[in-house]
Design a protein around this motif. Structure first.
Motif, mmCIF file in Angstrom:
data_model
loop_
_atom_site.group_PDB
_atom_site.id
_atom_site.type_symbol
_atom_site.label_atom_id
_atom_site.label_comp_id
_atom_site.label_asym_id
_atom_site.label_seq_id
_atom_site.Cartn_x
_atom_site.Cartn_y
_atom_site.Cartn_z
ATOM 1 N N MET A 1 -8.365 9.172 1.104
ATOM 2 C CA MET A 1 -7.855 9.327 2.463
ATOM 3 C C MET A 1 -7.577 10.804 2.726
ATOM 4 S SD MET A 1 -4.039 7.661 1.857
ATOM 5 C CE MET A 1 -3.563 7.798 3.571
ATOM 6 N N GLN A 2 -7.254 11.138 3.954
ATOM 7 C CA GLN A 2 -6.935 12.519 4.312
ATOM 8 C C GLN A 2 -5.498 12.849 3.934
ATOM 9 O OE1 GLN A 2 -9.241 14.751 5.580
ATOM 10 N NE2 GLN A 2 -10.677 13.061 5.134
ATOM 11 N N GLN A 3 -5.261 14.186 3.748
ATOM 12 C CA GLN A 3 -3.922 14.612 3.326
ATOM 13 C C GLN A 3 -2.852 14.412 4.406
ATOM 14 O OE1 GLN A 3 -2.440 17.763 4.501
ATOM 15 N NE2 GLN A 3 -0.534 17.300 3.380
ATOM 16 N N PRO A 4 -3.124 14.708 5.678
ATOM 17 C CA PRO A 4 -2.053 14.566 6.686
ATOM 18 C C PRO A 4 -1.530 13.127 6.821
ATOM 19 C CG PRO A 4 -3.767 16.011 7.510
ATOM 20 C CD PRO A 4 -4.294 15.411 6.236
ATOM 21 N N PRO A 5 -2.413 12.093 6.903
ATOM 22 C CA PRO A 5 -1.871 10.731 6.986
ATOM 23 C C PRO A 5 -1.039 10.350 5.760
ATOM 24 C CG PRO A 5 -4.185 10.757 7.604
ATOM 25 C CD PRO A 5 -3.879 12.105 7.048
ATOM 26 N N LEU A 6 -1.443 10.843 4.569
ATOM 27 C CA LEU A 6 -0.673 10.528 3.367
ATOM 28 C C LEU A 6 0.706 11.170 3.431
ATOM 29 C CD1 LEU A 6 -0.433 9.232 0.602
ATOM 30 C CD2 LEU A 6 -1.570 11.239 -0.384
ATOM 31 N N SER A 7 0.769 12.430 3.885
ATOM 32 C CA SER A 7 2.072 13.093 4.035
ATOM 33 C C SER A 7 2.958 12.323 5.007
ATOM 34 C CB SER A 7 1.877 14.530 4.544
ATOM 35 O OG SER A 7 1.222 15.313 3.574
ATOM 36 N N GLN A 8 2.355 11.837 6.092
ATOM 37 C CA GLN A 8 3.124 11.059 7.069
ATOM 38 C C GLN A 8 3.650 9.758 6.475
ATOM 39 O OE1 GLN A 8 0.457 10.607 10.394
ATOM 40 N NE2 GLN A 8 0.333 12.815 10.784
ATOM 41 N N ARG B 1 0.833 -1.208 0.000
ATOM 42 C CA ARG B 1 0.000 0.000 0.000
ATOM 43 C C ARG B 1 0.864 1.253 0.000
ATOM 44 N NH1 ARG B 1 -0.823 1.975 5.357
ATOM 45 N NH2 ARG B 1 0.166 0.628 6.918
ATOM 46 N N HIS B 2 2.050 1.153 0.604
ATOM 47 C CA HIS B 2 2.946 2.300 0.602
ATOM 48 C C HIS B 2 3.409 2.626 -0.810
ATOM 49 C CE1 HIS B 2 3.851 1.015 4.969
ATOM 50 N NE2 HIS B 2 2.921 1.960 4.951
ATOM 51 N N LEU B 3 3.621 1.580 -1.630
ATOM 52 C CA LEU B 3 3.999 1.807 -3.020
ATOM 53 C C LEU B 3 2.868 2.506 -3.764
ATOM 54 C CD1 LEU B 3 5.754 -1.575 -3.969
ATOM 55 C CD2 LEU B 3 6.773 0.522 -3.055
ATOM 56 N N ARG B 4 1.640 2.113 -3.479
ATOM 57 C CA ARG B 4 0.494 2.743 -4.144
ATOM 58 C C ARG B 4 0.363 4.208 -3.715
ATOM 59 N NH1 ARG B 4 -1.655 -2.585 -3.092
ATOM 60 N NH2 ARG B 4 -1.937 -3.673 -5.079
ATOM 61 N N TYR B 5 0.625 4.480 -2.437
ATOM 62 C CA TYR B 5 0.599 5.862 -1.958
ATOM 63 C C TYR B 5 1.631 6.695 -2.717
ATOM 64 C CZ TYR B 5 -1.938 4.079 2.161
ATOM 65 O OH TYR B 5 -2.839 3.495 3.004
ATOM 66 N N PHE B 6 2.837 6.159 -2.802
ATOM 67 C CA PHE B 6 3.918 6.891 -3.462
ATOM 68 C C PHE B 6 3.584 7.148 -4.938
ATOM 69 C CE2 PHE B 6 7.584 6.624 -6.268
ATOM 70 C CZ PHE B 6 8.306 7.733 -5.861
ATOM 71 N N ILE B 7 3.082 6.119 -5.635
ATOM 72 C CA ILE B 7 2.780 6.265 -7.058
ATOM 73 C C ILE B 7 1.705 7.330 -7.266
ATOM 74 C CG2 ILE B 7 1.755 5.089 -9.048
ATOM 75 C CD1 ILE B 7 3.201 2.536 -8.098
ATOM 76 N N ALA B 8 0.696 7.350 -6.411
ATOM 77 C CA ALA B 8 -0.374 8.342 -6.538
ATOM 78 C C ALA B 8 0.183 9.754 -6.389
ATOM 79 C CB ALA B 8 -1.466 8.089 -5.503
ATOM 80 N N VAL B 9 1.047 9.982 -5.416
ATOM 81 C CA VAL B 9 1.641 11.308 -5.212
ATOM 82 C C VAL B 9 2.521 11.671 -6.399
ATOM 83 C CG1 VAL B 9 3.169 12.693 -3.754
ATOM 84 C CG2 VAL B 9 1.512 11.144 -2.702
ATOM 85 N N ALA B 10 3.311 10.696 -6.886
ATOM 86 C CA ALA B 10 4.209 10.957 -8.012
ATOM 87 C C ALA B 10 3.408 11.315 -9.265
ATOM 88 C CB ALA B 10 5.081 9.736 -8.270
ATOM 89 N N ARG C 1 -4.276 16.258 -3.887
ATOM 90 C CA ARG C 1 -4.994 15.569 -4.973
ATOM 91 C C ARG C 1 -4.782 14.055 -4.898
ATOM 92 N NH1 ARG C 1 -3.096 19.969 -8.179
ATOM 93 N NH2 ARG C 1 -1.491 18.623 -9.123
ATOM 94 N N ALA C 2 -3.574 13.635 -4.525
ATOM 95 C CA ALA C 2 -3.301 12.202 -4.377
ATOM 96 C C ALA C 2 -4.152 11.621 -3.253
ATOM 97 C CB ALA C 2 -1.826 11.969 -4.113
ATOM 98 N N ALA C 3 -4.314 12.349 -2.169
ATOM 99 C CA ALA C 3 -5.135 11.868 -1.049
ATOM 100 C C ALA C 3 -6.587 11.698 -1.486
ATOM 101 C CB ALA C 3 -5.027 12.841 0.126
ATOM 102 N N GLU C 4 -7.088 12.672 -2.261
ATOM 103 C CA GLU C 4 -8.462 12.552 -2.763
ATOM 104 C C GLU C 4 -8.602 11.328 -3.663
ATOM 105 O OE1 GLU C 4 -9.097 16.246 -4.709
ATOM 106 O OE2 GLU C 4 -9.389 17.392 -2.845
ATOM 107 N N ARG C 5 -7.610 11.097 -4.499
ATOM 108 C CA ARG C 5 -7.626 9.926 -5.393
ATOM 109 C C ARG C 5 -7.622 8.626 -4.606
ATOM 110 N NH1 ARG C 5 -2.711 8.960 -9.738
ATOM 111 N NH2 ARG C 5 -2.561 6.679 -9.534
ATOM 112 N N LEU C 6 -6.899 8.607 -3.495
ATOM 113 C CA LEU C 6 -6.783 7.397 -2.688
ATOM 114 C C LEU C 6 -7.921 7.256 -1.687
ATOM 115 C CD1 LEU C 6 -2.934 7.598 -1.996
ATOM 116 C CD2 LEU C 6 -4.083 5.870 -3.391
#
Length: 307
Positions: free
Chosen positions: A27-34, A4-13, A20-25
């Protein structure tokens, strides 16, 4: 690090923006940044440069993106390969085929249908006498086999009867009975004085069918050649070659008339005593292979056109 961490990274990239990546996934923006910071800490590299209006990948981030996509792509292929194997659409299959079977249109039609439905299965065909196929099935050297033996004969094997076809007599072209009309039928009893060339050893379908039919017609067939009374032909090609050479006659399945050999003439047999050639499909009972089940299903479906 989890997938799931790889998917998080790919969405942000791909988005170039954490919100916008958080909305796509979803989830909230702060947990994604963390999570992105946690990945960077674990790798001990900076993957993104933070900018006023988003993020930009570093060289390390671009390298990580390429490998992350490859990893998830491999996982997707792995999952699909596993599902195909479970459905019997991928794997290996070894099929035994008695040498007379391919001349009946059922066999090539069923194999084509299976190949069309399961192109990723590695299919191997092995020509065997029916008794050889049975032994190889028992020894697990074959997965399934087309045989010319009665369904009751192979004992512990599972046998699906496919069809029953009339047998015809193959005669040397100079034989008196070969001189009449091509569509004229002759009685089996009229062959009582002939030398029979029998295909395969005793216990195989056409050998036994011929002997039984001759007995029902009221005579014991003379088996062999002019010098001995024990000759049997191990393959159908050698059987018909002996007929062509004038060493005897042979009863073969009607579908063998497609095999044109110089010096051989086929004639239909008349009367209720005519031998019949069975074609069946044998396999090991309870075989868990999904590929075997797919093949049996394809053959059963094709056989309905000949029932």
């Amino acid at each position: 690090m989890e997938l799931r961490h790889l998917r998080y990274f790919i969405a942000v990239a791909e988005e170039g923006h954490i919100t916008r990546a958080a909305e796509r996934l979803g989830m909230q923006q702060p947990p994604l940044s963390q999570q992105i910071k946690a990945i960077e800490r674990e790798l001990d590299v900076q993957l993104f440069r933070r900018k006023a209006r988003g993020v930009e990948m570093t060289d390390a981030g671009r390298a990580f993106l390429q490998e992350a996509r490859a990893t998830l792509g491999h996982l997707d292929r792995l999952a699909e390969t596993t599902r195909r194997a479970a459905r019997g659409e991928q794997g290996r299959l070894c099929v035994g085929v008695t040498s007379t079977a391919p001349f009946h249109p059922l066999v090539p039609r069923a194999i084509r249908a299976f190949r069309d439905a399961c192109p990723m299965v590695a299919l191997t065909l092995e020509e065997c006498l029916s008794n050889e196929s049975i032994e190889r099935l028992r020894d697990e050297r074959l997965d399934v086999a087309f045989i010319r033996i009665s369904p009751a004969s192979p004992g512990e094997l599972a046998v699906v009867p496919l069809l029953e076809e009339a047998m015809v007599v193959a005669l040397p072209s100079r034989h008196p009975l070969a001189q009449g009309q091509a569509d004229s039928a002759i009685s089996l009893r009229s062959l009582a004085g002939e030398t029979f060339i029998l295909y395969g050893p005793p216990g195989t379908g056409m050998y036994d069918a011929t002997i039984a039919a001759c007995h029902a017609a009221g005579f014991n067939p003379r088996v062999g050649n002019l010098a001995a009374s024990t000759q049997q032909a191990p393959r159908i090609a050698s059987t018909l070659s002996l007929v062509s050479a004038g060493l005897g006659i042979s009863c073969v399945p009607a579908s063998l008339q497609r095999l044109i050999i110089d010096g051989v003439v086929y004639r239909s047999l008349a009367g209720a005593d005519c031998p019949r050639a069975l074609l069946s499909l044998a396999s090991r009972p309870g075989d868990p292979s999904a590929v075997v089940k797919q093949f049996i299903g394809a053959v059963r479906k094709a056989a309905k056109d000949f029932s």
